[in-house]
Design a protein around this motif. Sequence first.
Motif, PDB file in Angstrom:
ATOM      1  N   GLY A 127     -75.149   0.203  40.190  1.00 16.49           N
ATOM      2  CA  GLY A 127     -74.322  -0.323  39.099  1.00 16.49           C
ATOM      3  C   GLY A 127     -73.727   0.776  38.251  1.00 16.49           C
ATOM      4  O   GLY A 127     -73.516   1.867  38.712  1.00 16.49           O
ATOM      5  N   ILE A 158     -72.924  -7.905  27.691  1.00 23.02           N
ATOM      6  CA  ILE A 158     -72.969  -7.046  28.875  1.00 23.02           C
ATOM      7  C   ILE A 158     -74.288  -6.284  28.884  1.00 23.02           C
ATOM      8  O   ILE A 158     -74.594  -5.527  27.964  1.00 23.02           O
ATOM      9  N   LEU A 196     -70.833  -0.380  36.196  1.00 23.40           N
ATOM     10  CA  LEU A 196     -70.345  -1.753  36.074  1.00 23.40           C
ATOM     11  C   LEU A 196     -70.014  -2.088  34.627  1.00 23.40           C
ATOM     12  O   LEU A 196     -68.912  -2.541  34.317  1.00 23.40           O
ATOM     13  N   GLY A 197     -70.964  -1.868  33.733  1.00 23.91           N
ATOM     14  CA  GLY A 197     -70.819  -2.314  32.347  1.00 23.91           C
ATOM     15  C   GLY A 197     -69.687  -1.637  31.600  1.00 23.91           C
ATOM     16  O   GLY A 197     -68.914  -2.299  30.896  1.00 23.91           O
ATOM     17  N   CYS A 210     -66.295  -2.823  33.096  1.00 22.36           N
ATOM     18  CA  CYS A 210     -66.086  -4.252  32.833  1.00 22.36           C
ATOM     19  C   CYS A 210     -65.740  -4.472  31.363  1.00 22.36           C
ATOM     20  O   CYS A 210     -64.834  -5.243  31.029  1.00 22.36           O
ATOM     21  N   ILE A 240     -72.665 -10.725  31.463  1.00 14.89           N
ATOM     22  CA  ILE A 240     -72.392  -9.858  32.610  1.00 14.89           C
ATOM     23  C   ILE A 240     -73.659  -9.063  32.930  1.00 14.89           C
ATOM     24  O   ILE A 240     -74.162  -8.330  32.066  1.00 14.89           O
ATOM     25  N   ALA A 290     -74.998  -5.985  34.491  1.00 16.39           N
ATOM     26  CA  ALA A 290     -74.392  -4.712  34.898  1.00 16.39           C
ATOM     27  C   ALA A 290     -75.449  -3.607  34.997  1.00 16.39           C
ATOM     28  O   ALA A 290     -75.184  -2.448  34.691  1.00 16.39           O
ATOM     29  N   LYS A 336     -81.989  -6.274  37.441  1.00 16.54           N
ATOM     30  CA  LYS A 336     -81.052  -7.332  37.841  1.00 16.54           C
ATOM     31  C   LYS A 336     -81.796  -8.666  37.973  1.00 16.54           C
ATOM     32  O   LYS A 336     -81.372  -9.694  37.451  1.00 16.54           O
ATOM     33  N   SER A 340     -73.011 -11.417  38.112  1.00 19.56           N
ATOM     34  CA  SER A 340     -73.808 -10.279  38.549  1.00 19.56           C
ATOM     35  C   SER A 340     -73.039  -9.415  39.548  1.00 19.56           C
ATOM     36  O   SER A 340     -72.221  -9.915  40.316  1.00 19.56           O
ATOM     37  N   GLY A 341     -73.330  -8.113  39.538  1.00 15.22           N
ATOM     38  CA  GLY A 341     -72.741  -7.190  40.509  1.00 15.22           C
ATOM     39  C   GLY A 341     -73.798  -6.787  41.524  1.00 15.22           C
ATOM     40  O   GLY A 341     -74.778  -6.128  41.173  1.00 15.22           O
ATOM     41  N   ALA A 351     -66.775  -4.086  39.089  1.00 13.73           N
ATOM     42  CA  ALA A 351     -66.766  -4.235  37.624  1.00 13.73           C
ATOM     43  C   ALA A 351     -65.564  -5.062  37.178  1.00 13.73           C
ATOM     44  O   ALA A 351     -65.680  -5.947  36.322  1.00 13.73           O
ATOM     45  N   GLN A 366     -65.962  -8.678  38.139  1.00 14.41           N
ATOM     46  CA  GLN A 366     -66.810  -9.370  37.158  1.00 14.41           C
ATOM     47  C   GLN A 366     -65.974  -9.757  35.931  1.00 14.41           C
ATOM     48  O   GLN A 366     -66.080 -10.881  35.431  1.00 14.41           O
TER      49      GLN A 366
END
Lengths: 67, 194
Positions: free
Chosen positions: A67, B17, B23-24, B27, B106, B108, B115, B133-134, B179, B182
């Motif tokens: 991530g 988030i 990701l975060g 996003c 979200i 992330a 997760k 979710s990623g 990201a 999402q």
Amino acid sequence: MKITLNNREEHFDVDAMSVSDLIIEKNFTFKLLVTKINDKLVKKEERDKTMIKDGDKVTVLHMVSGG
Amino acid sequence: MNLNEIIRRLSGKMAGIAGCGGLGSNCAMALARCGIGKIIIADFDTIDHSNLNRQYFFLDQLGKKKVLALEENIKKVVPSCVVEPHDIKLEPVDVLRLFGNCDVIIEAFDSSSEKAMIIETVLAEYPDIPIISGLGLAGYGNTNDISVEKHGNLYICGDRRSEVDEDNPPLAPRVNIVANMQANVAIDLLLKME
């Protein structure tokens, strides 16, 4: 029985099976999974005793890192 | 819907988030640019040089707390976006406390255990709040394997199998695709809400 597993139809030669049975049968190999039946969470410690029935909508997700 | 209407409707919405890494951070920037009113961000980490291959931070921010640097970066682009940073390693009780009023959450995080923690917590305690979710974004190529899967109120963005390891590092393109995917799912859901 016929169930929907991860949005796909699946057939099994039994009338009911536990979530743990399904995980073994379908070879979900990751250590960390999230499981749901009919959009309700099934916690890890409840997988042995929670039974899947004909027509159920089942989700088994691998928790993939990154991530 | 025209752009003004999109901005007007998103201005009343709030996203949570969890995690401000690849990701975060990406996003959050996408949501802010679209005009979301408020973003609650949570992460305990500081910015390391190795993060810059995919995360929305800059060289002069090395060593800073990710939540504070991300707030700074969002404000530089969209000053009107309200950002609530929480420098915290999220536990289930914090997820409920911080994200309970969000319109959308979200996921992330980087680690698979975190997760699982937030997905299970939100599904069990707030089944009505959508969680996005990623899952599965390591490596490069295979763009067409990345998709969105809906499981009730849980949305999975990613290829659902590429795990990060030594030979499969997280790289900017695939991390950013997920990201932004999402963010795109979130915007779609938020614009369908009252």
